[in-house]
Design a protein around this motif. Sequence first.
Motif, PDB file in Angstrom:
ATOM      1  N   GLU A 165     -78.574  12.563   7.404  1.00  0.00           N
ATOM      2  CA  GLU A 165     -79.372  12.181   8.298  1.00  0.00           C
ATOM      3  C   GLU A 165     -80.844  12.225   7.737  1.00  0.00           C
ATOM      4  O   GLU A 165     -81.704  10.829   8.120  1.00  0.00           O
ATOM      5  CB  GLU A 165     -79.757  13.211   9.414  1.00  0.00           C
ATOM      6  CG  GLU A 165     -80.630  12.861  10.536  1.00  0.00           C
ATOM      7  CD  GLU A 165     -80.998  14.118  11.727  1.00  0.00           C
ATOM      8  OE1 GLU A 165     -80.560  13.904  12.505  1.00  0.00           O
ATOM      9  OE2 GLU A 165     -81.671  14.910  11.160  1.00  0.00           O
ATOM     10  N   ARG A 166     -81.186  12.670   6.725  1.00  0.00           N
ATOM     11  CA  ARG A 166     -82.623  12.781   6.130  1.00  0.00           C
ATOM     12  C   ARG A 166     -82.358  11.326   5.350  1.00  0.00           C
ATOM     13  O   ARG A 166     -83.504  10.509   5.219  1.00  0.00           O
ATOM     14  CB  ARG A 166     -82.724  13.823   5.165  1.00  0.00           C
ATOM     15  CG  ARG A 166     -84.189  14.085   5.062  1.00  0.00           C
ATOM     16  CD  ARG A 166     -85.059  14.080   6.261  1.00  0.00           C
ATOM     17  NE  ARG A 166     -84.322  15.307   7.124  1.00  0.00           N
ATOM     18  CZ  ARG A 166     -84.636  16.552   7.006  1.00  0.00           C
ATOM     19  NH1 ARG A 166     -85.279  16.983   6.126  1.00  0.00           N
ATOM     20  NH2 ARG A 166     -83.729  17.348   7.693  1.00  0.00           N
ATOM     21  N   ALA A 167     -81.447  11.043   4.707  1.00  0.00           N
ATOM     22  CA  ALA A 167     -81.311   9.859   3.972  1.00  0.00           C
ATOM     23  C   ALA A 167     -81.173   8.499   4.837  1.00  0.00           C
ATOM     24  O   ALA A 167     -81.994   7.574   4.445  1.00  0.00           O
ATOM     25  CB  ALA A 167     -80.083   9.696   2.972  1.00  0.00           C
ATOM     26  N   HIS A 168     -80.691   8.570   6.195  1.00  0.00           N
ATOM     27  CA  HIS A 168     -80.781   7.473   6.958  1.00  0.00           C
ATOM     28  C   HIS A 168     -82.284   7.150   7.615  1.00  0.00           C
ATOM     29  O   HIS A 168     -82.854   6.192   7.632  1.00  0.00           O
ATOM     30  CB  HIS A 168     -79.839   7.797   8.191  1.00  0.00           C
ATOM     31  CG  HIS A 168     -79.820   6.847   9.043  1.00  0.00           C
ATOM     32  ND1 HIS A 168     -79.033   5.651   8.880  1.00  0.00           N
ATOM     33  CD2 HIS A 168     -80.183   6.599  10.412  1.00  0.00           C
ATOM     34  CE1 HIS A 168     -78.756   4.752   9.787  1.00  0.00           C
ATOM     35  NE2 HIS A 168     -79.683   5.477  10.738  1.00  0.00           N
ATOM     36  N   ILE A 169     -82.907   8.426   7.762  1.00  0.00           N
ATOM     37  CA  ILE A 169     -84.305   8.418   8.221  1.00  0.00           C
ATOM     38  C   ILE A 169     -85.270   7.566   7.090  1.00  0.00           C
ATOM     39  O   ILE A 169     -86.142   6.806   7.279  1.00  0.00           O
ATOM     40  CB  ILE A 169     -84.899   9.854   8.656  1.00  0.00           C
ATOM     41  CG1 ILE A 169     -84.062  10.158   9.870  1.00  0.00           C
ATOM     42  CG2 ILE A 169     -86.385   9.585   8.939  1.00  0.00           C
ATOM     43  CD1 ILE A 169     -84.368  11.757  10.030  1.00  0.00           C
ATOM     44  N   ARG A 170     -85.029   7.965   5.911  1.00  0.00           N
ATOM     45  CA  ARG A 170     -85.914   7.614   4.712  1.00  0.00           C
ATOM     46  C   ARG A 170     -85.584   6.195   4.521  1.00  0.00           C
ATOM     47  O   ARG A 170     -86.308   5.411   4.471  1.00  0.00           O
ATOM     48  CB  ARG A 170     -85.548   8.393   3.548  1.00  0.00           C
ATOM     49  CG  ARG A 170     -86.288   7.884   2.307  1.00  0.00           C
ATOM     50  CD  ARG A 170     -85.815   8.678   1.098  1.00  0.00           C
ATOM     51  NE  ARG A 170     -86.653   8.058  -0.274  1.00  0.00           N
ATOM     52  CZ  ARG A 170     -87.621   8.470  -0.616  1.00  0.00           C
ATOM     53  NH1 ARG A 170     -88.092   9.774  -0.154  1.00  0.00           N
ATOM     54  NH2 ARG A 170     -88.332   8.110  -1.638  1.00  0.00           N
ATOM     55  N   ALA A 171     -84.306   5.668   4.766  1.00  0.00           N
ATOM     56  CA  ALA A 171     -83.949   4.362   4.685  1.00  0.00           C
ATOM     57  C   ALA A 171     -84.686   3.433   5.684  1.00  0.00           C
ATOM     58  O   ALA A 171     -85.359   2.295   5.521  1.00  0.00           O
ATOM     59  CB  ALA A 171     -82.634   4.067   4.659  1.00  0.00           C
ATOM     60  N   SER A 172     -85.045   4.120   6.929  1.00  0.00           N
ATOM     61  CA  SER A 172     -85.457   3.422   8.029  1.00  0.00           C
ATOM     62  C   SER A 172     -86.947   3.243   7.488  1.00  0.00           C
ATOM     63  O   SER A 172     -87.567   2.196   8.035  1.00  0.00           O
ATOM     64  CB  SER A 172     -85.134   4.058   9.386  1.00  0.00           C
ATOM     65  OG  SER A 172     -83.998   4.132   9.700  1.00  0.00           O
ATOM     66  N   LEU A 173     -87.653   4.053   7.210  1.00  0.00           N
ATOM     67  CA  LEU A 173     -88.970   4.183   6.767  1.00  0.00           C
ATOM     68  C   LEU A 173     -88.971   3.294   5.587  1.00  0.00           C
ATOM     69  O   LEU A 173     -90.244   2.547   5.512  1.00  0.00           O
ATOM     70  CB  LEU A 173     -89.376   5.500   6.438  1.00  0.00           C
ATOM     71  CG  LEU A 173     -89.596   6.582   7.806  1.00  0.00           C
ATOM     72  CD1 LEU A 173     -89.953   8.054   6.936  1.00  0.00           C
ATOM     73  CD2 LEU A 173     -90.513   6.295   8.504  1.00  0.00           C
ATOM     74  N   GLU A 174     -88.426   3.265   4.709  1.00  0.00           N
ATOM     75  CA  GLU A 174     -88.637   2.424   3.503  1.00  0.00           C
ATOM     76  C   GLU A 174     -88.573   0.880   3.839  1.00  0.00           C
ATOM     77  O   GLU A 174     -89.041   0.118   3.199  1.00  0.00           O
ATOM     78  CB  GLU A 174     -87.765   2.747   2.408  1.00  0.00           C
ATOM     79  CG  GLU A 174     -87.721   3.937   1.597  1.00  0.00           C
ATOM     80  CD  GLU A 174     -86.930   4.478   0.609  1.00  0.00           C
ATOM     81  OE1 GLU A 174     -85.655   3.913   0.900  1.00  0.00           O
ATOM     82  OE2 GLU A 174     -87.070   4.950  -0.318  1.00  0.00           O
ATOM     83  N   SER A 175     -87.573   0.705   4.990  1.00  0.00           N
ATOM     84  CA  SER A 175     -87.546  -0.799   5.381  1.00  0.00           C
ATOM     85  C   SER A 175     -88.881  -1.578   5.671  1.00  0.00           C
ATOM     86  O   SER A 175     -89.083  -2.654   5.705  1.00  0.00           O
ATOM     87  CB  SER A 175     -86.430  -0.848   6.554  1.00  0.00           C
ATOM     88  OG  SER A 175     -87.209  -0.279   7.743  1.00  0.00           O
TER      89      SER A 175
END
Length: 279
Positions: A165-175
């Motif tokens: 979940e944390r990786a998914h959130i981080r990817a959303s923020l990095e986008s």
Amino acid sequence: MPSYDITRPRFRLSDEHVIVLTELATGQPVPTEYRSAERELQQCGLVSEAGTLSVLLLPVMQTIINPVVVISLEATGRQGTLNHGLMIGQDYVIAHQSWPTEREAEYTMVEPRMMVWAIANMVNLQRSAIFDHAGPGLVETTMRNLEEGLLGVAGFPLDVSAEEERAHIRASLESTGTMADPELSLFADMIGELRSSWRVTAAWRSHRGVENGVTVRSFGVWDCGPLGYWHRELPAEPLEPGRVGPDSTVRLIRTDAKRIWAMLTDLLPADSEIRRAGP
């Protein structure tokens, strides 16, 4: 269905039930679309067939009809948004708390000296909790980044690991390409641990020069579980329609339960600030 507990007393009422009770208490006819709610109140014994309210409801209805101070609390989490509050009247203080997926909220009387305790309980303020205070004490980003991060959580399966979940959130923020470590990692962790984001608002009739008006005080907090409490300094409360957009700044500052308690206390007006209704 509405219900009540005579031992405290406390009541479970929906918004429709409160509308019906308010109309009846003020001598107004019940609108046709609320007839079903009126029948439910009659079936549980809070309203007679003739439309007379139970004497048990007197403190609640007196306060709802003529509040001196209204405190509203909006708490948003993974189960949606819940609305709680406190109504301070001339003689009584009434709290109401909602429950996820339920129509009815619970209405209870509060000892006036316990008002701050009641609000603190609504936001689950934990002074004795142990928090992880590692990392920056301030996070500043934009509403666009915040929305991207929250979208990274929305609809995500509950059975996945915290790391996924944390990786998914981080990817959303990095986008968005506008955040970097250590803020990015901390913000991703905060969103992943977010128990609730809540805003509390107090409003009362006041004196503004020679004209009577309304005074409002408000603030917002993120409860990030093991990462502690964060005061949402920006966008500043009270939020005004049309003032917040994708590029608006979001500023979160680490705080603690002691400071939040002081902010809740400061939310309440002094008696001299309130314009009392005339006789």
